[in-house]
Scaffold this motif. Structure first.
Motif, short mmCIF file in Angstrom:
data_model
loop_
_atom_site.label_atom_id
_atom_site.label_comp_id
_atom_site.label_asym_id
_atom_site.label_seq_id
_atom_site.Cartn_x
_atom_site.Cartn_y
_atom_site.Cartn_z
N ALA A 302 0.79 -1.18 0.16
CA ALA A 302 0.03 -0.09 0.03
C ALA A 302 0.81 1.27 0.17
CB ALA A 302 -1.04 -0.13 1.19
N ASN A 303 2.06 1.19 0.60
CA ASN A 303 2.81 2.35 0.77
C ASN A 303 3.96 2.35 -0.39
OD1 ASN A 303 1.64 3.38 3.16
ND2 ASN A 303 2.85 1.79 4.23
N ASN A 304 3.77 1.30 -1.19
CA ASN A 304 4.85 1.30 -2.71
C ASN A 304 6.21 1.27 -2.22
OD1 ASN A 304 2.59 1.57 -4.42
ND2 ASN A 304 2.77 3.97 -3.93
N GLN A 305 6.49 0.50 -1.18
CA GLN A 305 7.84 0.17 -0.57
C GLN A 305 8.56 -1.03 -1.39
OE1 GLN A 305 6.70 1.14 4.20
NE2 GLN A 305 8.35 -0.55 3.73
N LYS A 306 7.82 -1.65 -2.21
CA LYS A 306 8.30 -2.43 -3.01
C LYS A 306 8.68 -1.75 -4.69
CE LYS A 306 9.49 -6.80 -4.15
NZ LYS A 306 11.04 -6.53 -4.28
N GLN A 307 10.26 -1.80 -4.84
CA GLN A 307 10.57 -0.76 -5.95
C GLN A 307 11.52 -1.50 -6.94
OE1 GLN A 307 12.99 2.23 -3.91
NE2 GLN A 307 11.02 3.11 -2.92
N ASP A 308 11.83 -2.97 -6.75
CA ASP A 308 12.54 -3.29 -7.80
C ASP A 308 12.07 -4.04 -8.75
OD1 ASP A 308 12.03 -5.73 -6.62
OD2 ASP A 308 13.85 -6.07 -5.66
N GLY A 309 10.46 -4.05 -8.72
CA GLY A 309 9.76 -4.68 -9.93
C GLY A 309 9.67 -6.11 -9.79
N LYS A 310 10.27 -6.81 -8.85
CA LYS A 310 10.02 -8.29 -8.58
C LYS A 310 9.36 -8.42 -7.35
CE LYS A 310 13.29 -12.14 -7.91
NZ LYS A 310 14.59 -12.75 -7.70
N SER A 311 8.62 -9.91 -7.69
CA SER A 311 7.90 -10.24 -6.63
C SER A 311 8.43 -10.98 -5.64
CB SER A 311 6.95 -11.21 -7.13
OG SER A 311 6.13 -11.88 -6.22
N GLY A 312 8.59 -10.20 -4.41
CA GLY A 312 9.18 -10.52 -3.54
C GLY A 312 9.15 -11.85 -2.82
N SER A 313 10.31 -12.69 -2.50
CA SER A 313 10.32 -14.08 -1.89
C SER A 313 9.95 -14.11 -0.30
CB SER A 313 11.29 -14.79 -2.31
OG SER A 313 11.53 -14.97 -3.58
N THR A 314 10.51 -12.97 0.07
CA THR A 314 10.47 -12.75 1.77
C THR A 314 10.05 -11.48 2.21
OG1 THR A 314 12.67 -12.08 2.11
CG2 THR A 314 12.51 -14.36 1.88
N LEU A 315 9.76 -11.34 3.48
CA LEU A 315 9.19 -10.04 3.82
C LEU A 315 10.30 -8.79 3.74
CD1 LEU A 315 7.16 -8.26 5.41
CD2 LEU A 315 8.08 -9.05 7.44
N LEU A 316 11.50 -9.17 4.13
CA LEU A 316 12.63 -8.38 3.81
C LEU A 316 12.53 -7.70 2.32
CD1 LEU A 316 15.04 -10.06 5.90
CD2 LEU A 316 13.52 -8.25 6.48
N ASP A 317 12.24 -8.39 1.19
CA ASP A 317 12.15 -7.80 -0.14
C ASP A 317 11.05 -6.48 -0.18
OD1 ASP A 317 13.96 -9.92 -0.60
OD2 ASP A 317 12.38 -11.21 -1.43
N TYR A 318 10.50 -6.58 0.76
CA TYR A 318 9.29 -5.35 0.44
C TYR A 318 9.73 -4.17 1.41
CZ TYR A 318 6.27 -8.96 -1.88
OH TYR A 318 5.83 -9.77 -2.69
N TYR A 319 10.84 -4.18 1.88
CA TYR A 319 11.27 -3.25 2.71
C TYR A 319 12.51 -2.24 2.16
CZ TYR A 319 7.94 -3.78 6.41
OH TYR A 319 6.98 -4.10 7.15
N PRO A 320 12.86 -1.03 2.05
CA PRO A 320 13.87 -0.44 1.77
C PRO A 320 15.20 -1.23 2.24
CG PRO A 320 12.17 1.17 2.27
CD PRO A 320 11.89 -0.12 2.76
#
Length: 501
Positions: A302-320
Protein backbone atom coordinates in the motif's frame (compact mmCIF):
# COMPACT_ATOMS: atom_id res chain seq x y z
CA UNK A 1 20.50 -30.66 11.86
CA UNK A 2 23.22 -31.38 14.40
CA UNK A 3 21.64 -34.78 15.07
CA UNK A 4 21.85 -35.72 11.39
CA UNK A 5 25.50 -34.69 11.23
CA UNK A 6 26.35 -36.82 14.26
CA UNK A 7 24.48 -39.78 12.75
CA UNK A 8 26.52 -39.46 9.57
CA UNK A 9 29.72 -39.80 11.59
CA UNK A 10 28.34 -42.82 13.51
CA UNK A 11 27.28 -44.54 10.28
CA UNK A 12 30.87 -44.28 9.05
CA UNK A 13 32.01 -46.16 12.17
CA UNK A 14 29.42 -48.87 11.54
CA UNK A 15 30.57 -49.31 7.93
CA UNK A 16 34.08 -50.00 9.21
CA UNK A 17 32.75 -52.73 11.51
CA UNK A 18 30.90 -54.38 8.61
CA UNK A 19 34.22 -54.69 6.75
CA UNK A 20 36.04 -56.44 9.58
CA UNK A 21 36.85 -60.14 9.11
CA UNK A 22 35.09 -61.27 12.28
CA UNK A 23 32.08 -63.43 13.03
CA UNK A 24 28.47 -62.32 12.74
CA UNK A 25 28.11 -62.32 16.52
CA UNK A 26 31.13 -60.04 16.95
CA UNK A 27 29.91 -57.65 14.24
CA UNK A 28 26.51 -57.48 15.88
CA UNK A 29 28.03 -56.81 19.30
CA UNK A 30 30.32 -54.05 17.99
CA UNK A 31 27.51 -52.31 16.09
CA UNK A 32 25.22 -52.36 19.11
CA UNK A 33 28.03 -50.93 21.23
CA UNK A 34 28.54 -48.06 18.77
CA UNK A 35 24.83 -47.28 18.71
CA UNK A 36 24.44 -47.45 22.49
CA UNK A 37 27.51 -45.27 22.94
CA UNK A 38 26.11 -42.73 20.49
CA UNK A 39 22.78 -42.59 22.31
CA UNK A 40 24.44 -42.42 25.74
CA UNK A 41 26.66 -39.50 24.75
CA UNK A 42 23.71 -37.28 23.87
CA UNK A 43 22.64 -36.90 27.50
CA UNK A 44 19.04 -36.79 28.70
CA UNK A 45 16.63 -33.94 28.11
CA UNK A 46 13.53 -32.93 30.01
CA UNK A 47 10.16 -32.87 28.27
CA UNK A 48 10.42 -29.10 27.93
CA UNK A 49 13.84 -29.35 26.28
CA UNK A 50 12.57 -32.10 23.98
CA UNK A 51 9.55 -30.02 22.93
CA UNK A 52 11.83 -27.08 22.14
CA UNK A 53 14.14 -29.36 20.13
CA UNK A 54 11.21 -30.73 18.12
CA UNK A 55 9.95 -27.22 17.40
CA UNK A 56 13.39 -25.77 16.61
CA UNK A 57 13.96 -28.58 14.09
CA UNK A 58 10.93 -27.35 12.14
CA UNK A 59 11.00 -23.57 12.68
CA UNK A 60 13.51 -22.47 10.06
CA UNK A 61 13.77 -20.97 6.62
CA UNK A 62 10.09 -21.52 5.80
CA UNK A 63 9.34 -18.73 8.28
CA UNK A 64 10.87 -16.27 5.82
CA UNK A 65 8.43 -17.08 3.00
CA UNK A 66 5.17 -17.47 4.95
CA UNK A 67 4.44 -13.69 5.19
CA UNK A 68 4.43 -13.34 1.39
CA UNK A 69 2.60 -16.63 0.89
CA UNK A 70 -0.13 -15.76 3.43
CA UNK A 71 -0.59 -12.36 1.80
CA UNK A 72 -0.79 -13.71 -1.76
CA UNK A 73 -2.70 -16.96 -1.17
CA UNK A 74 -4.81 -16.04 1.86
CA UNK A 75 -4.51 -15.94 5.63
CA UNK A 76 -7.58 -18.12 6.15
CA UNK A 77 -6.31 -20.71 3.67
CA UNK A 78 -2.92 -20.72 5.38
CA UNK A 79 -4.34 -21.36 8.85
CA UNK A 80 -6.63 -24.17 7.61
CA UNK A 81 -3.85 -25.86 5.61
CA UNK A 82 -1.52 -25.53 8.60
CA UNK A 83 -4.03 -27.37 10.80
CA UNK A 84 -4.55 -30.20 8.30
CA UNK A 85 -0.89 -30.73 7.39
CA UNK A 86 0.15 -30.24 11.03
CA UNK A 87 -2.20 -32.95 12.31
CA UNK A 88 -1.15 -35.40 9.61
CA UNK A 89 2.58 -34.79 10.00
CA UNK A 90 2.32 -34.97 13.79
CA UNK A 91 0.57 -38.33 13.63
CA UNK A 92 2.92 -39.88 11.09
CA UNK A 93 5.87 -38.64 13.14
CA UNK A 94 4.44 -40.38 16.20
CA UNK A 95 4.11 -43.61 14.19
CA UNK A 96 7.87 -43.65 13.62
CA UNK A 97 8.54 -43.42 17.36
CA UNK A 98 5.98 -46.15 18.16
CA UNK A 99 7.89 -48.69 16.07
CA UNK A 100 11.44 -47.59 16.87
CA UNK A 101 13.25 -49.89 19.32
CA UNK A 102 15.59 -48.67 22.01
CA UNK A 103 18.68 -50.16 20.34
CA UNK A 104 17.88 -48.64 16.94
CA UNK A 105 19.77 -45.39 16.44
CA UNK A 106 17.59 -43.88 13.75
CA UNK A 107 14.68 -44.42 11.35
CA UNK A 108 16.64 -46.34 8.67
CA UNK A 109 17.35 -49.07 11.25
CA UNK A 110 13.62 -49.45 11.89
CA UNK A 111 12.80 -49.48 8.18
CA UNK A 112 15.46 -52.15 7.61
CA UNK A 113 13.94 -54.37 10.30
CA UNK A 114 10.25 -53.96 9.47
CA UNK A 115 10.10 -53.27 5.73
CA UNK A 116 13.47 -54.44 4.44
CA UNK A 117 16.38 -52.97 2.54
CA UNK A 118 14.37 -51.58 -0.40
CA UNK A 119 12.29 -49.28 1.80
CA UNK A 120 15.35 -48.16 3.67
CA UNK A 121 16.96 -47.30 0.33
CA UNK A 122 13.85 -45.39 -0.81
CA UNK A 123 13.96 -43.33 2.38
CA UNK A 124 17.68 -42.62 2.03
CA UNK A 125 17.28 -41.56 -1.62
CA UNK A 126 14.40 -39.24 -0.73
CA UNK A 127 16.50 -37.81 2.08
CA UNK A 128 19.44 -37.09 -0.24
CA UNK A 129 17.10 -35.30 -2.68
CA UNK A 130 15.53 -33.35 0.18
CA UNK A 131 18.90 -32.29 1.58
CA UNK A 132 20.20 -31.30 -1.85
CA UNK A 133 17.08 -29.23 -2.54
CA UNK A 134 17.43 -27.66 0.91
CA UNK A 135 20.97 -26.63 -0.02
CA UNK A 136 19.62 -24.86 -3.11
CA UNK A 137 17.02 -23.10 -0.97
CA UNK A 138 19.71 -21.98 1.47
CA UNK A 139 21.92 -20.71 -1.36
CA UNK A 140 19.08 -18.55 -2.71
CA UNK A 141 18.20 -17.19 0.73
CA UNK A 142 21.84 -16.45 1.56
CA UNK A 143 22.34 -14.44 -1.63
CA UNK A 144 19.01 -12.68 -1.08
CA UNK A 145 20.30 -11.43 2.27
CA UNK A 146 23.83 -10.71 1.06
CA UNK A 147 23.18 -8.78 -2.17
CA UNK A 148 21.29 -5.82 -0.63
CA UNK A 149 24.07 -5.46 1.95
CA UNK A 150 26.72 -5.45 -0.79
CA UNK A 151 24.69 -2.94 -2.80
CA UNK A 152 24.64 -0.50 0.13
CA UNK A 153 28.44 -0.68 0.38
CA UNK A 154 28.84 -0.25 -3.40
CA UNK A 155 26.52 2.75 -3.48
CA UNK A 156 28.60 4.45 -0.79
CA UNK A 157 31.89 3.93 -2.64
CA UNK A 158 30.54 4.70 -6.12
CA UNK A 159 30.47 1.22 -7.67
CA UNK A 160 27.52 0.62 -9.98
CA UNK A 161 25.46 -2.51 -9.33
CA UNK A 162 22.71 -4.19 -11.34
CA UNK A 163 19.13 -4.50 -10.05
CA UNK A 164 18.25 -7.82 -8.47
CA UNK A 165 16.03 -8.72 -11.43
CA UNK A 166 18.84 -8.38 -14.02
CA UNK A 167 20.77 -11.44 -15.09
CA UNK A 168 24.16 -10.09 -16.13
CA UNK A 169 27.89 -10.53 -15.59
CA UNK A 170 28.92 -7.21 -17.14
CA UNK A 171 28.81 -5.46 -13.75
CA UNK A 172 28.28 -6.25 -10.10
CA UNK A 173 25.13 -8.35 -10.00
CA UNK A 174 23.17 -10.96 -8.10
CA UNK A 175 25.00 -13.60 -10.14
CA UNK A 176 28.46 -12.31 -9.16
CA UNK A 177 27.42 -12.42 -5.52
CA UNK A 178 26.51 -16.10 -5.96
CA UNK A 179 29.86 -16.85 -7.61
CA UNK A 180 31.79 -15.01 -4.90
CA UNK A 181 29.88 -16.72 -2.10
CA UNK A 182 30.44 -20.14 -3.68
CA UNK A 183 34.20 -19.56 -3.70
CA UNK A 184 33.97 -18.47 -0.05
CA UNK A 185 31.94 -21.49 1.14
CA UNK A 186 33.71 -24.16 -0.96
CA UNK A 187 36.63 -24.72 1.49
CA UNK A 188 34.04 -25.48 4.20
CA UNK A 189 32.43 -28.04 1.87
CA UNK A 190 35.78 -29.83 1.56
CA UNK A 191 36.04 -30.34 5.34
CA UNK A 192 35.70 -33.94 6.57
CA UNK A 193 34.75 -32.89 10.10
CA UNK A 194 32.47 -30.03 11.12
CA UNK A 195 34.09 -29.20 14.45
CA UNK A 196 33.17 -25.77 15.79
CA UNK A 197 30.30 -25.32 13.30
CA UNK A 198 28.20 -27.92 15.15
CA UNK A 199 28.86 -26.12 18.43
CA UNK A 200 27.67 -22.78 17.01
CA UNK A 201 24.68 -24.22 15.13
CA UNK A 202 22.13 -24.09 18.01
CA UNK A 203 22.62 -20.31 18.35
CA UNK A 204 21.34 -19.81 14.82
CA UNK A 205 17.75 -19.98 16.03
CA UNK A 206 18.28 -16.47 17.45
CA UNK A 207 18.18 -15.02 13.92
CA UNK A 208 14.93 -16.83 13.08
CA UNK A 209 13.16 -15.59 16.19
CA UNK A 210 14.55 -12.09 15.61
CA UNK A 211 12.90 -12.20 12.20
CA UNK A 212 9.62 -13.43 13.74
CA UNK A 213 9.64 -10.59 16.29
CA UNK A 214 10.35 -8.12 13.49
CA UNK A 215 7.48 -9.61 11.47
CA UNK A 216 4.95 -9.33 14.30
CA UNK A 217 6.04 -5.78 15.10
CA UNK A 218 5.77 -4.65 11.47
CA UNK A 219 2.40 -6.37 11.07
CA UNK A 220 0.94 -4.58 14.08
CA UNK A 221 2.48 -1.28 12.98
CA UNK A 222 1.03 -1.51 9.46
CA UNK A 223 -2.37 -2.58 10.78
CA UNK A 224 -2.53 0.43 13.12
CA UNK A 225 -1.10 3.09 10.80
CA UNK A 226 -2.68 2.03 7.48
CA UNK A 227 -5.58 -0.30 8.20
CA UNK A 228 -7.37 0.36 4.90
CA UNK A 229 -4.22 -0.15 2.85
CA UNK A 230 -3.62 -3.49 4.56
CA UNK A 231 -7.21 -4.62 3.90
CA UNK A 232 -7.04 -3.59 0.21
CA UNK A 233 -3.87 -5.61 -0.47
CA UNK A 234 -4.73 -8.68 1.60
CA UNK A 235 -6.33 -12.02 0.70
CA UNK A 236 -8.17 -14.32 3.07
CA UNK A 237 -8.80 -17.25 0.72
CA UNK A 238 -7.70 -18.41 -2.72
CA UNK A 239 -7.47 -21.63 -4.74
CA UNK A 240 -3.66 -21.79 -4.49
CA UNK A 241 -3.92 -24.83 -2.23
CA UNK A 242 -1.00 -26.80 -3.65
CA UNK A 243 1.60 -24.07 -3.04
CA UNK A 244 0.44 -23.49 0.53
CA UNK A 245 0.17 -27.23 1.29
CA UNK A 246 3.56 -27.99 -0.27
CA UNK A 247 5.25 -25.23 1.71
CA UNK A 248 3.74 -26.41 4.99
CA UNK A 249 4.64 -30.01 4.14
CA UNK A 250 8.30 -28.99 3.93
CA UNK A 251 8.07 -26.68 6.96
CA UNK A 252 6.71 -29.51 9.14
CA UNK A 253 8.95 -32.24 7.74
CA UNK A 254 10.80 -33.62 10.77
CA UNK A 255 10.50 -37.37 10.13
CA UNK A 256 14.14 -37.78 9.09
CA UNK A 257 15.53 -36.38 12.36
CA UNK A 258 12.88 -37.01 15.02
CA UNK A 259 14.14 -40.40 16.25
CA UNK A 260 17.47 -39.19 17.74
CA UNK A 261 15.67 -36.18 19.26
CA UNK A 262 13.12 -38.37 21.03
CA UNK A 263 15.72 -40.89 22.17
CA UNK A 264 17.20 -38.07 24.20
CA UNK A 265 13.91 -37.58 26.06
CA UNK A 266 14.28 -38.44 29.74
CA UNK A 267 10.76 -39.88 30.04
CA UNK A 268 10.15 -42.05 26.98
CA UNK A 269 6.49 -42.54 27.88
CA UNK A 270 5.94 -38.83 27.12
CA UNK A 271 7.26 -39.05 23.56
CA UNK A 272 3.89 -38.89 21.78
CA UNK A 273 2.67 -36.09 24.02
CA UNK A 274 5.88 -34.06 23.61
CA UNK A 275 5.78 -34.45 19.83
CA UNK A 276 2.19 -33.20 19.78
CA UNK A 277 3.06 -30.17 21.93
CA UNK A 278 6.09 -29.43 19.74
CA UNK A 279 3.90 -29.47 16.63
CA UNK A 280 1.25 -27.30 18.30
CA UNK A 281 3.83 -24.67 19.25
CA UNK A 282 5.35 -24.76 15.76
CA UNK A 283 1.88 -24.31 14.23
CA UNK A 284 1.33 -21.27 16.46
CA UNK A 285 4.70 -19.74 15.50
CA UNK A 286 4.16 -20.25 11.77
CA UNK A 287 0.60 -18.92 11.83
CA UNK A 288 1.65 -15.86 13.86
CA UNK A 289 4.53 -15.15 11.46
CA UNK A 290 2.33 -15.76 8.42
CA UNK A 291 -0.61 -13.67 9.62
CA UNK A 292 1.27 -10.64 10.96
CA UNK A 293 3.76 -10.95 8.11
CA UNK A 294 0.87 -10.78 5.63
CA UNK A 295 -0.28 -7.54 7.31
CA UNK A 296 3.26 -6.18 6.94
CA UNK A 297 3.53 -7.17 3.26
CA UNK A 298 0.09 -5.71 2.49
CA UNK A 299 1.02 -2.47 4.24
CA UNK A 300 4.32 -2.28 2.35
CA UNK A 301 2.46 -2.75 -0.94
CA UNK A 302 0.00 0.00 0.00
CA UNK A 303 2.91 2.34 0.71
CA UNK A 304 4.74 1.37 -2.51
CA UNK A 305 7.78 0.21 -0.60
CA UNK A 306 8.45 -2.54 -3.15
CA UNK A 307 10.58 -0.81 -5.78
CA UNK A 308 12.65 -3.33 -7.73
CA UNK A 309 9.78 -4.68 -9.85
CA UNK A 310 10.22 -8.26 -8.72
CA UNK A 311 7.72 -10.24 -6.71
CA UNK A 312 9.35 -10.59 -3.31
CA UNK A 313 10.12 -14.02 -1.85
CA UNK A 314 10.43 -12.88 1.77
CA UNK A 315 9.08 -10.03 3.85
CA UNK A 316 12.46 -8.25 3.78
CA UNK A 317 12.16 -7.88 -0.01
CA UNK A 318 9.30 -5.43 0.56
CA UNK A 319 11.33 -3.00 2.69
CA UNK A 320 13.99 -0.45 1.69
CA UNK A 321 17.40 -2.08 1.85
CA UNK A 322 18.83 0.82 3.87
CA UNK A 323 16.36 0.35 6.73
CA UNK A 324 18.62 -0.17 9.81
CA UNK A 325 16.37 -2.81 11.32
CA UNK A 326 16.23 -4.71 8.03
CA UNK A 327 20.04 -4.60 7.80
CA UNK A 328 20.40 -6.12 11.29
CA UNK A 329 17.96 -8.95 10.46
CA UNK A 330 19.71 -9.63 7.15
CA UNK A 331 23.12 -9.86 8.82
CA UNK A 332 21.79 -12.28 11.47
CA UNK A 333 20.06 -14.44 8.86
CA UNK A 334 23.16 -14.47 6.66
CA UNK A 335 25.32 -15.71 9.54
CA UNK A 336 22.81 -18.39 10.55
CA UNK A 337 22.29 -19.67 7.00
CA UNK A 338 26.05 -19.72 6.41
CA UNK A 339 26.50 -21.93 9.47
CA UNK A 340 23.84 -24.41 8.34
CA UNK A 341 24.85 -24.59 4.67
CA UNK A 342 28.11 -26.61 5.15
CA UNK A 343 26.28 -28.95 7.55
CA UNK A 344 23.63 -29.62 4.91
CA UNK A 345 26.32 -30.43 2.36
CA UNK A 346 28.19 -32.68 4.83
CA UNK A 347 25.07 -34.72 5.64
CA UNK A 348 24.04 -34.93 1.98
CA UNK A 349 27.51 -36.16 1.00
CA UNK A 350 27.59 -38.77 3.77
CA UNK A 351 24.15 -40.15 2.91
CA UNK A 352 24.88 -40.10 -0.83
CA UNK A 353 28.07 -42.12 -0.44
CA UNK A 354 26.25 -44.42 1.97
CA UNK A 355 23.86 -45.31 -0.84
CA UNK A 356 26.60 -46.14 -3.33
CA UNK A 357 29.72 -47.31 -1.51
CA UNK A 358 30.52 -49.72 1.28
CA UNK A 359 34.12 -48.63 1.68
CA UNK A 360 35.88 -47.57 4.85
CA UNK A 361 37.15 -44.42 3.20
CA UNK A 362 35.94 -42.72 0.03
CA UNK A 363 38.50 -41.98 -2.72
CA UNK A 364 39.62 -38.38 -2.54
CA UNK A 365 38.57 -37.41 -6.06
CA UNK A 366 34.99 -38.58 -5.44
CA UNK A 367 34.85 -36.71 -2.14
CA UNK A 368 35.91 -33.43 -3.75
CA UNK A 369 33.89 -34.07 -6.92
CA UNK A 370 30.67 -34.40 -4.93
CA UNK A 371 31.31 -31.26 -2.90
CA UNK A 372 32.09 -29.30 -6.06
CA UNK A 373 29.01 -30.65 -7.87
CA UNK A 374 26.80 -29.75 -4.90
CA UNK A 375 28.15 -26.18 -4.88
CA UNK A 376 27.81 -25.74 -8.65
CA UNK A 377 24.21 -27.00 -8.81
CA UNK A 378 23.22 -24.62 -6.01
CA UNK A 379 25.01 -21.77 -7.82
CA UNK A 380 23.33 -22.48 -11.17
CA UNK A 381 19.81 -22.44 -9.70
CA UNK A 382 20.62 -19.24 -7.80
CA UNK A 383 22.05 -17.51 -10.87
CA UNK A 384 19.02 -18.18 -13.10
CA UNK A 385 16.77 -16.86 -10.30
CA UNK A 386 14.34 -19.78 -10.02
CA UNK A 387 11.32 -18.81 -7.91
CA UNK A 388 12.00 -19.69 -4.27
CA UNK A 389 8.39 -20.52 -3.38
CA UNK A 390 8.26 -22.96 -6.32
CA UNK A 391 11.28 -24.90 -5.07
CA UNK A 392 10.02 -25.00 -1.49
CA UNK A 393 6.45 -26.05 -2.30
CA UNK A 394 7.52 -28.61 -4.94
CA UNK A 395 10.07 -30.16 -2.58
CA UNK A 396 7.51 -30.33 0.23
CA UNK A 397 4.77 -31.76 -1.98
CA UNK A 398 6.88 -34.49 -3.62
CA UNK A 399 9.45 -35.45 -0.97
CA UNK A 400 6.84 -34.91 1.74
CA UNK A 401 4.66 -37.51 0.00
CA UNK A 402 7.29 -40.15 0.75
CA UNK A 403 8.56 -39.06 4.16
CA UNK A 404 5.35 -37.72 5.72
CA UNK A 405 2.82 -40.13 4.20
CA UNK A 406 3.97 -43.26 2.36
CA UNK A 407 6.89 -44.42 4.52
CA UNK A 408 5.35 -43.90 8.03
CA UNK A 409 2.00 -45.42 6.99
CA UNK A 410 3.65 -48.39 5.25
CA UNK A 411 5.82 -48.96 8.33
CA UNK A 412 2.84 -48.79 10.69
CA UNK A 413 0.44 -51.03 8.80
CA UNK A 414 3.13 -53.54 7.86
CA UNK A 415 4.31 -53.88 11.45
CA UNK A 416 0.76 -54.36 12.76
CA UNK A 417 -0.75 -56.58 10.08
CA UNK A 418 1.86 -58.01 7.68
CA UNK A 419 2.91 -61.65 7.97
CA UNK A 420 6.04 -62.16 10.06
CA UNK A 421 7.96 -63.97 7.35
CA UNK A 422 7.53 -61.02 5.00
CA UNK A 423 9.71 -58.82 7.17
CA UNK A 424 12.87 -60.70 6.21
CA UNK A 425 12.14 -61.28 2.53
CA UNK A 426 14.66 -58.59 1.54
CA UNK A 427 17.34 -59.88 3.91
CA UNK A 428 19.35 -62.86 2.56
CA UNK A 429 20.71 -65.24 5.13
CA UNK A 430 24.07 -64.23 6.55
CA UNK A 431 25.41 -67.78 6.36
CA UNK A 432 24.74 -67.86 2.60
CA UNK A 433 26.78 -64.69 2.13
CA UNK A 434 29.53 -65.99 4.39
CA UNK A 435 29.70 -69.26 2.45
CA UNK A 436 29.94 -67.32 -0.79
CA UNK A 437 32.81 -65.29 0.60
CA UNK A 438 34.69 -68.41 1.71
CA UNK A 439 34.26 -70.08 -1.68
CA UNK A 440 35.85 -67.18 -3.56
CA UNK A 441 38.99 -65.14 -3.35
CA UNK A 442 37.16 -61.83 -3.62
CA UNK A 443 38.16 -59.02 -1.36
CA UNK A 444 35.79 -58.17 1.47
CA UNK A 445 35.09 -54.76 -0.11
CA UNK A 446 33.37 -56.56 -3.02
CA UNK A 447 30.65 -57.98 -0.76
CA UNK A 448 27.45 -55.90 -0.65
CA UNK A 449 26.70 -55.79 3.05
CA UNK A 450 23.52 -53.81 2.47
CA UNK A 451 21.82 -56.96 1.22
CA UNK A 452 21.85 -58.94 4.42
CA UNK A 453 21.02 -58.29 8.02
CA UNK A 454 22.95 -58.92 11.19
CA UNK A 455 19.65 -59.29 13.05
CA UNK A 456 18.51 -62.56 14.55
CA UNK A 457 14.88 -63.60 15.08
CA UNK A 458 14.60 -61.74 18.38
CA UNK A 459 15.91 -58.51 16.85
CA UNK A 460 13.24 -58.60 14.15
CA UNK A 461 10.43 -58.40 16.70
CA UNK A 462 8.88 -54.98 17.25
CA UNK A 463 7.69 -53.30 20.44
CA UNK A 464 4.54 -54.63 22.11
CA UNK A 465 1.52 -53.29 20.19
CA UNK A 466 -1.23 -55.27 21.92
CA UNK A 467 -2.82 -52.16 23.46
CA UNK A 468 -2.46 -50.22 20.21
CA UNK A 469 -4.28 -52.93 18.27
CA UNK A 470 -7.23 -52.78 20.67
CA UNK A 471 -7.79 -49.03 20.19
CA UNK A 472 -9.06 -49.21 16.63
CA UNK A 473 -10.56 -51.93 14.37
CA UNK A 474 -8.28 -53.10 11.58
CA UNK A 475 -10.56 -52.02 8.72
CA UNK A 476 -11.11 -48.57 10.20
CA UNK A 477 -7.38 -48.06 10.77
CA UNK A 478 -6.54 -49.07 7.20
CA UNK A 479 -9.31 -46.80 5.83
CA UNK A 480 -8.12 -43.86 7.94
CA UNK A 481 -4.50 -44.07 6.84
CA UNK A 482 -5.53 -44.71 3.23
CA UNK A 483 -7.49 -41.44 3.34
CA UNK A 484 -4.44 -39.63 4.77
CA UNK A 485 -2.34 -41.14 1.98
CA UNK A 486 -4.80 -39.87 -0.62
CA UNK A 487 -4.37 -36.33 0.77
CA UNK A 488 -0.61 -36.57 0.35
CA UNK A 489 -0.92 -37.89 -3.20
CA UNK A 490 -3.39 -35.13 -4.08
CA UNK A 491 -0.97 -32.45 -2.82
CA UNK A 492 1.89 -33.91 -4.85
CA UNK A 493 -0.14 -34.28 -8.05
CA UNK A 494 -1.71 -30.85 -7.59
CA UNK A 495 1.68 -29.16 -7.36
CA UNK A 496 3.01 -30.98 -10.43
CA UNK A 497 -0.08 -29.91 -12.39
CA UNK A 498 0.43 -26.27 -11.28
CA UNK A 499 3.96 -26.28 -12.71
CA UNK A 500 2.78 -27.18 -16.21
CA UNK A 501 -0.18 -24.77 -16.28
Amino acid sequence: MAQLAQEAEVSQQIQKVLKQSVSKREKKSLIKSIKKSSIAQTGKASSFQTIISVSNSMVGTSTLVFPVLFCQSGIGLGIIIAIIIGLISCRTTQLLIVHNKSEEMDLPDTLQRVLGTKWKTIFNISNVILLWASGIIYMILICNQLYPLIQIICDNIGIESAPLTDITLSKLSYQWIGIGYTLFILPMFFQKKLGIILQLLPYGIISVFSFIIFTIYEGIYMLVTDHQGVVDNLKWFSWDVSTMAGTFALALLIQSMVVPIMKNNMIQQNNNRDIAIGFAWTWFVYCMAGTFGAFAVAGALANNQKQDGKSGSTLLDYYPSDNPLVIVIQVLLFLQLTLVFPVLQFITRSQFFGLIYELERQPKWQFYAFSLTYAITCLIVQCVEVDLSLIISLCGAVIGLFQEYIIPIALHLSCLYAKKDSKTKNQPNYNQVQASMESTEYLVDQVDFTKFSLNDEEDLKCNDHSELLKRMPKNFRISLYSFILVIGIAIGIGKLIDIFK
